[in-house]
Design an enzyme around this catalytic site. Structure first.
Site, PDB file in Angstrom:
ATOM      1  CE  LYS A 137      -4.310  -1.763   0.609  1.00  0.00           C
ATOM      2  NZ  LYS A 137      -3.922  -3.128   0.799  1.00  0.00           N
ATOM      3  CE  LYS A 172      -6.994   2.280  -0.922  1.00  0.00           C
ATOM      4  NZ  LYS A 172      -6.397   1.890  -2.210  1.00  0.00           N
ATOM      5  NE  ARG A 222      -2.556  -6.729  -9.838  1.00  0.00           N
ATOM      6  CZ  ARG A 222      -2.683  -7.564  -8.815  1.00  0.00           C
ATOM      7  NH1 ARG A 222      -2.365  -8.822  -8.962  1.00  0.00           N
ATOM      8  NH2 ARG A 222      -3.098  -7.131  -7.637  1.00  0.00           N
ATOM      9  NE  ARG A 237      -7.906  -6.800 -10.198  1.00  0.00           N
ATOM     10  CZ  ARG A 237      -7.030  -6.442  -9.271  1.00  0.00           C
ATOM     11  NH1 ARG A 237      -6.706  -7.259  -8.307  1.00  0.00           N
ATOM     12  NH2 ARG A 237      -6.490  -5.236  -9.319  1.00  0.00           N
ATOM     13  NE  ARG A 245     -15.280  -5.343  -0.375  1.00  0.00           N
ATOM     14  CZ  ARG A 245     -15.358  -6.410   0.403  1.00  0.00           C
ATOM     15  NH1 ARG A 245     -14.425  -6.638   1.289  1.00  0.00           N
ATOM     16  NH2 ARG A 245     -16.373  -7.241   0.285  1.00  0.00           N
ATOM     17  CG  ASP A 285      -4.164  -3.570  -7.603  1.00  0.00           C
ATOM     18  OD1 ASP A 285      -3.921  -4.447  -8.454  1.00  0.00           O
ATOM     19  OD2 ASP A 285      -4.518  -3.834  -6.434  1.00  0.00           O
ATOM     20  CD  GLU A 293      -2.780  -3.351  -3.033  1.00  0.00           C
ATOM     21  OE1 GLU A 293      -2.594  -3.834  -1.914  1.00  0.00           O
ATOM     22  OE2 GLU A 293      -3.707  -3.725  -3.788  1.00  0.00           O
ATOM     23  CG  ASN A 295      -0.734  -6.055  -5.306  1.00  0.00           C
ATOM     24  OD1 ASN A 295      -1.141  -6.331  -4.194  1.00  0.00           O
ATOM     25  ND2 ASN A 295      -1.391  -5.237  -6.116  1.00  0.00           N
TER      26      ASN A 295
HETATM   27  N1  LIG Z   1      -9.312   5.208  -4.241  1.00  0.00           N
HETATM   28  C1  LIG Z   1     -10.272   4.288  -4.415  1.00  0.00           C
HETATM   29  N2  LIG Z   1     -11.480   4.620  -4.952  1.00  0.00           N
HETATM   30  C2  LIG Z   1     -12.448   3.703  -5.119  1.00  0.00           C
HETATM   31  N3  LIG Z   1     -12.342   2.415  -4.771  1.00  0.00           N
HETATM   32  C3  LIG Z   1     -11.159   2.016  -4.221  1.00  0.00           C
HETATM   33  C4  LIG Z   1     -10.074   2.910  -4.036  1.00  0.00           C
HETATM   34  N4  LIG Z   1      -9.041   2.218  -3.476  1.00  0.00           N
HETATM   35  C5  LIG Z   1      -9.476   0.951  -3.349  1.00  0.00           C
HETATM   36  N5  LIG Z   1     -10.738   0.811  -3.770  1.00  0.00           N
HETATM   37  C6  LIG Z   1     -11.558  -0.419  -3.777  1.00  0.00           C
HETATM   38  O1  LIG Z   1     -11.005  -1.348  -2.850  1.00  0.00           O
HETATM   39  C7  LIG Z   1     -10.488  -2.515  -3.515  1.00  0.00           C
HETATM   40  C8  LIG Z   1      -9.185  -2.966  -2.894  1.00  0.00           C
HETATM   41  O2  LIG Z   1      -8.246  -1.907  -2.858  1.00  0.00           O
HETATM   42  P1  LIG Z   1      -6.677  -2.077  -2.814  1.00  0.00           P
HETATM   43  O3  LIG Z   1      -6.093  -0.758  -2.467  1.00  0.00           O
HETATM   44  O4  LIG Z   1      -6.189  -2.676  -4.096  1.00  0.00           O
HETATM   45  O5  LIG Z   1      -6.429  -3.074  -1.592  1.00  0.00           O
HETATM   46  P2  LIG Z   1      -6.323  -4.683  -1.511  1.00  0.00           P
HETATM   47  O6  LIG Z   1      -6.493  -5.227  -2.909  1.00  0.00           O
HETATM   48  O7  LIG Z   1      -4.969  -4.923  -0.994  1.00  0.00           O
HETATM   49  O8  LIG Z   1      -7.380  -5.112  -0.560  1.00  0.00           O
HETATM   50  C9  LIG Z   1     -10.360  -2.094  -4.959  1.00  0.00           C
HETATM   51  O9  LIG Z   1     -10.534  -3.203  -5.847  1.00  0.00           O
HETATM   52  C10 LIG Z   1     -11.475  -1.099  -5.126  1.00  0.00           C
HETATM   53  O10 LIG Z   1     -12.713  -1.740  -5.363  1.00  0.00           O
HETATM   54 MG   LIG Z   2      -5.543  -4.655  -4.684  1.00  0.00          MG
END
Ligand SMILES: Nc1ncnc2c1ncn2[C@@H]1O[C@H](COP(=O)(O)OP(=O)(O)O)[C@@H](O)[C@H]1O
Ligand SMILES: [Mg+2]
Length: 326
Positions: A137, A172, A222, A237, A245, A285, A293, A295
């Site tokens: 992150k 997050k 991704r 995704r 999410r 991401d 993100e 990864n």
């Molecule tokens: N800035 C953002 N705006 C809208 N949705 C977000 C945002 N950041 C994350 N999300 C939502 O949360 C999900 C997971 O976020 P992510 O930062 O990739 O964390 P992780 O995959 O490690 O849980 C994303 O697929 C998206 O649906």
């Molecule tokens: Mg992610």
């Protein structure tokens, strides 16, 4: 390349039609490379006749061709494991660390062991030090030109001010994964204080707040970087209806798409920078035009992209692995 070692979660739990590590193993086997596997808990630094060495309890693995592509593991076992033996990591042509997160202290200890193994001559990917240095992150903060406004703080006041400014934000936890511990926070939500307290544990825990990106409805893309090269298709995704999410683990649907010009700009900038640090495989991401993100522990989506396009991701990966080990 003759033999590679894979440190992974239990093979018996793989879903081979969608597991990226399986994709790598199948491609390596196709090239006649012998496969050995162990669990993270089988790594150790032990005294040997040649001194203290990083070793693993490795079982030789033979893939069962009849099972390839099967959508469940029950019909035919997809692999046969031979008798496990203790082998030093430097005896292999390459070692792939493919244990999934959580990135907890045991994971950190494994990176230290793997670093010692590198000193003993092992070729480990991704480089353990780089994995430890790149919080999935936090790493985006190094590249603010590609991110949405993002802060990291323990302070409730900072989080509240950020939500007031941006109207909708996403909170997050730094060690969340697969979409766990992601909250949408709105400036006028009567529960905002409780959401903040739940996340920051009254100041005891760091939280990332990011501007909400409405383009998430088109998917969380991704993008894979392999040995400094950009895979030309992303796996978008797309969240389930009514779900915020996009993660496949949260029910998101994976749809391969050609990269947009902005996707390409971000990926082509980051690819050589991260490859130079020993990150052979990276999964970015990207939501809309923003990097969210980076990864590095055990990126996935190989098989979904390969199945939906003419691009063989595992082939590129093993090509680049062989090149990195020359
Ligand atoms: N800035 C953002 N705006 C809208 N949705 C977000 C945002 N950041 C994350 N999300 C939502 O949360 C999900 C997971 O976020 P992510 O930062 O990739 O964390 P992780 O995959 O490690 O849980 C994303 O697929 C998206 O649906
Ligand atoms: Mg992610």
């Amino acid at each position: 390349m003759k033999k590679i070692a894979i440190v992974a979660d239990p093979l018996s739990e793989f879903k081979i039609y969608k597991d990226s590590t399986y994709g790598m193993m199948a491609e390596a086997a196709r090239r006649g490379i012998a496969l050995y596997a162990c669990l993270q808990g089988d790594l150790a630094a032990l005294d040997t006749p040649k001194g203290n060495r990083v070793v693993g309890r490795f079982a030789p693995i033979h893939l069962n061709k009849a099972a390839a592509g099967a959508s469940n593991n029950s019909a035919t076992a997809w692999f046969e494991a031979g008798e496990a033996q203790t082998m030093a990591l430097h005896e292999f042509d390459a070692v792939l660390m493919r244990k999934d997160p959580p990135f907890d202290m045991e994971y950190v200890y494994s990176t230290y062991l793997l670093e010692r193994a590198q000193e003993q001559g092992a070729r480990v990917f991704n480089y353990p030090r780089a994995v430890r240095d790149h919080s999935e992150k936090l790493a985006i903060l190094e590249f603010p030109q590609f991110t949405a406004p993002t802060i990291v703080t323990r302070q409730a006041g900072d989080l509240r001010a950020f939500v007031r400014e941006h109207k909708i934000a996403v909170f997050k936890l730094l060690d969340g994964m697969g979409g766990t511990m992601i909250y949408q926070a709105r400036h006028d939500d009567p529960n905002l204080s409780v959401i903040i307290e739940t996340m920051n544990q009254f100041g005891a825990r760091s939280v990332m707040a990011q501007r909400y990106l409405p383009q998430i409805v088109e998917g969380d893309k991704r993008i894979l970087l392999i040995g400094g090269e950009v895979v030309p298709y992303a796996l978008a995704r797309v969240p389930l209806a009514g779900e915020s999410r996009g993660n496949l683990a949260a029910g998101g649907r994976g749809e391969a798409r050609a990269l947009s010009p902005r996707d390409r700009e971000i990926a082509e900038y980051l690819a050589p920078v991260l490859a130079k640090r020993g990150l052979l495989l990276v999964g970015l991401d990207v939501i809309g035009d923003c990097l969210t993100e980076i990864n590095v522990t055990s990126p996935t989506c190989f098989q979904e992209i390969t199945q939906q396009t003419d691009f063989n991701v595992a082939k590129l990966f093993i090509d680049r692995l062989e090149k990195a080990c020359q």
